[in-house]
Design a protein around this motif. Structure first.
Motif: not given
Length: 838
Positions: A579-589, A591-597, A631-634, A641-644
């Motif tokens: 499995s591998a994944g990432f989270v990239y925070k481009f602003a304080p609140s 982020s984008v994320f992705g994962n493979f499992s 998965d690929l998302g933001a 606000v809690q959004a995904q």
């Protein structure tokens, strides 16, 4: 359906007081990693009226007690998560103690790893998920859902389709107690009470003890649901750095009657062939849409129920033949699900040095359960071929006067359940080492051993058809029925061990001033089943076997196709799952994320008991299932606000579907079918907003496209079922919903709505369950505090506010000709509660 609460053991997701507020993983080790490494700052603590979008590489959702407590008290936690995108839970009744079916992105509950404080609640034999036997809702701190992937240390051989993990709350630091009483429609009565000791030693020790009792009538047909539960937890913090030890216990007892399922054959009898055509007239090109039924027709099938009373002719005795074949086959009190389940859970965290942290989790679980059911036996094998007699009786009885009337000519109905007794032990050790503030590694090892004793002892019924013992003739009790050699009559007699050794490793790195988090891991389960079958294997039957006192030589001559009993047959399944994944925070609140499992599900016990590996050879039905999930998302996460939103793809091969078929004699047969490859993709989105203290809004939507890519083939290559290109059964393509809540002390009112799209009942898509929309309402009136803490409030819950008729649970089959069955959603239900806390 056989009800076995599985007893799994493994890791336990219980955080210490220092990080209990925002941990989102299942094991102590995963909690430790996510709190210390991945989830950082105020964003990790943020929630909007119980909704969280945790900052991890995986597509995930978290619901807290704030939302759980707004549902009707005692509601199954798997029903509560029905408001999360991609999740569809169909509850058997409005209160949850009768069970239900879970689907996440097209995966059923048997393919979703569900854990209670890290203890896996899926059955370790067939991976089934029994949602009515879970923790009382008042004690659940939070529940989190991985939509398509597992944690790197998930202690499971069955999670091909994600995880659901829920956690028990910590004992409180101050002494206190809470009591909740609820009364509602269908004579619903529930009492829950908990006592917190507060800190009662100089070392900071604290504990809680709770009990609940739930009882109500079925909303449809005769029968009752009764559930009793006890829980306790002792928590000991060690030092001030988050170290702790915890010991918890849980016991649950259910005594339930099943709701009667209605099959296509029943509907055809009730409504006629003009409404429900013969199977030959139902095809994928011209499917049967159950949404076309009129209101009157809906009422007719809704009111088709089990019998409220029963009289067995065999109980009268006397000369001549008494026959039970036409009596009591649909009696409600033999359609039962008794279960006794319990567990003991230990977990701990220890900081061995400034950079090295160890966690150890262990558990023991126990179950005794069955799914009821009866069959008619001829007292003499000479009459075994008479209509209505158990079709696998053979010559296993000889001649026995079962009803004690002096002859052996009768046909006697017996309770003939499938009992399961399980003892399960497990432990997980995890070590986390901080190479530097930006780089961390973790290693974990899991051991899990489940002992299954699966038997099927026949026992006597009373003259009115009631079981003398709900567990049949188990342990050769006074109700047991014996053959002419003096041995208890059984449908199966087998012993299985499910043994898991698993190693896992994980790396977490932070880069570019902590704006980028990389998480990479590998999970390697080594899974083995040891199988002993004390009965003869019947070709095509993975549940019922031929259990007899006859010699092997006699059986071999009489039944040449049967396979002889065997001992300690071993089958092993191993996998390496990266499995591998990432989270990239481009602003304080933001982020984008992705994962493979990669996911993996080993064959189930019943799949393997369909053959002996010598005379009856294995088939393509017993390959491990494998998945690749992307998965690929933001996300946007703040206190307002809690959004995904995420797009996803899952590739799936060697999917096995098991169905339970009711035979004419009242017995059941488990049939497996391998539907080959599945391709699924879609998107999920949710947003929770609290623009002011008085109002919060939440909405979600999900789209799922899940199609079979292969036809079901025989071992010789013949097409058994034309499933290629067909949509996965029981999976809605669209789900949309939301919740709104207004708070103006002392009054709070909330409402939530959900739309579920059409679902197919068959693999070849020739029967359709229509879409439906339900609305639930909750309201609370606070009466004030007691001693400046806790308080008293009244709560009203209305389930299915507009009394929508809809089809809930589906029992899917290959095609309409296989008689798929349905259960109905509950009508409008009102429950009022009073809650005291002091």
């Amino acid at each position: 359906m056989q009800m076995k609460f599985l007893i799994a053991a493994s890791t336990i997701a219980l955080g210490s007081a220092g990080f209990a507020g925002a941990a989102h993983a299942q094991s102590t080790g995963s909690v430790d990693v996510e709190e210390a490494i991945v989830v950082t700052g105020a964003r990790g603590e943020a929630a909007v009226n119980g909704f969280k979008s945790p900052e991890t590489p995986k597509a995930k959702a978290v619901l807290t007690q704030e939302l759980v407590s707004r549902q009707n008290p005692g509601k199954a936690i798997f029903d509560t998560i029905n408001i999360v995108p991609g999740v569809n839970f169909t509850s058997t009744d409005p209160y949850g103690a009768a069970g239900g079916n879970l689907r996440i992105r097209g995966f059923d509950g048997a393919r979703i790893s569900a854990t209670f404080d890290g203890v896996q609640v899926n059955d370790s034999g067939n991976y089934s998920l029994y949602t009515n036997q879970q923790l009382d809702s008042e004690l659940i701190e939070q529940v989190n859902i991985n939509f398509g992937a597992t944690d790197v240390d998930s202690p499971t051989a069955s999670a091909a389709g994600g995880t659901v993990n829920y956690r028990t709350r910590l004992p409180k630091e101050e002494i206190g107690a809470a009591l909740n009483y609820s009364h509602g429609t269908f004579d619903y009565n529930r009492v829950f009470g908990v006592i917190d000791t507060g800190i009662f030693t100089p070392f900071g020790t604290r504990a809680f003890f709770s009990a609940s009792d739930t009882k109500y009538d079925q909303f449809r047909g005769p029968g009752q649901i009764h559930k009793t539960q006890y829980n306790a937890r002792v928590y000991q913090p060690i030092g001030d750095n988050g170290d702790f030890v915890s010991l918890a216990g849980h016991y649950n007892e259910n005594r339930n009657n099943f709701y009667r399922r209605v099959g296509l054959n029943d509907m055809r009898t009730l409504l006629g062939t003009a409404t429900i055509p013969a199977a030959a007239g139902i095809t994928p090109a011209s499917p049967l849409d159950l949404g076309n039924l009129t209101d009157a027709q809906q009422d007719t099938i809704f009111n088709f129920n089990n019998d409220a009373t029963c009289t067995l002719p065999s109980a009268s005795g006397g000369s001549g033949r008494q026959s039970d074949t036409a009596s009591c086959s649909a009696y409600y009190n033999t359609a039962i699900n008794p279960s006794n389940t319990g567990n003991i859970r230990f977990n701990s965290r220890a900081m061995l040095s400034e950079k090295l942290i160890a966690t150890l989790d262990a558990s023991y679980q126990y179950t005794l359960a069955n799914g009821g059911g009866t069959s008619v036996f001829a007292e003499s094998d000479a009459n075994r071929s008479l209509s209505g007699v158990y079709n696998r009786q053979g010559t296993r009885i000889g001649a026995v006067d079962i009803n004690g009337d002096g002859d052996t000519s009768d046909l006697v109905r017996l309770l003939f359940p499938s009992n399961t007794r399980t003892h399960r032990f497990g432990a997980t050790l995890s070590l986390r080492y901080e190479l530097s503030p930006e780089n961390t590694i973790r290693l974990a090892y899991t051991w899990d051993r489940a002992k299954h004793r699966q038997t099927g002892e026949a026992s006597l019924l009373s003259a009115s058809g009631d079981p003398i013992s709900v567990f049949g003739g188990i342990d050769d009790d006074a109700s047991a029925v014996k053959d002419s050699a003096g041995n208890v009559l059984q449908k199966r007699n087998r012993l299985s061990y499910a043994i898991l050794h698993q190693v896992a490793g994980e790396y977490i790195g932070k880069y570019f001033d902590d704006t980028l988090t990389i998480q990479a891991g590998v999970r390697a389960p080594f899974f083995r089943r040891n199988l002993t079958n004390n009965c003869w294997t019947i070709p095509g039957s993975s549940n019922d076997a031929y259990c007899t006192s006859e010699s092997a030589a006699v059986v071999a001559v009489k039944y040449p196709t049967y396979a002889a009993p065997y001992a300690e047959r071993k089958v092993a399944y191993n996998a390496v799952l990266p499995s591998a994944g990432f989270v990239y925070k481009f602003a304080p609140s933001a982020s984008v994320f992705g994962n493979f499992s990669q996911g993996f599900s080993a064959p189930r016990t019943d799949n393997l008991y369909g053959f002996d590996g010598v005379k009856i050879q294995p088939t393509t039905l017993v390959k491990p299932e494998r998945t690749n999930s992307f998965d690929l998302g933001a996300r946007y996460s703040s206190r307002v606000v809690q959004a995904q939103a995420s797009a996803w793809y899952i590739g799936y091969k060697d999917r096995i579907i098991s169905s339970q078929v009711l035979l004419d004699d009242g017995s059941t047969l488990n049939l497996d079918r391998n539907v080959g490859r599945v391709r699924s993709y879609g998107f999920d989105a949710s947003i929770a907003v609290r623009p002011s203290d008085m109002i919060s809004l939440y909405t979600f939507g999900s789209y799922t496209n899940a199609k079979l890519r292969d036809d079901v083939l025989s071992p010789t290559g013949t097409v058994l079922s034309p499933t290629s290109g067909k949509f996965v059964a029981e999976t809605p393509k669209w789900q949309v919903g939301g919740r709104v809540q207004f708070d103006y002390e002392p009054v709070s009112v909330g409402a939530q709505v959900k739309y579920v799209g059409d679902r197919f009942l068959t693999d070849i898509n020739d029967v359709i369950a229509p879409s439906y929309t339900t609305v639930d309402l909750d309201a609370r009136f606070n009466l004030g505090k007691v001693n400046d803490k806790g308080g008293i409030y009244l709560q009203l819950n209305v389930i299915n506010l507009f009394d929508q008729f809809y089809i809930g649970n589906l029992s899917t089959q290959a095609a309409a000709s296989n008689n798929p069955q349905v259960e109905f959603g509950s009508p409008r239900t009102v429950v009022g509660s009073i809650h005291f806390e002091f």
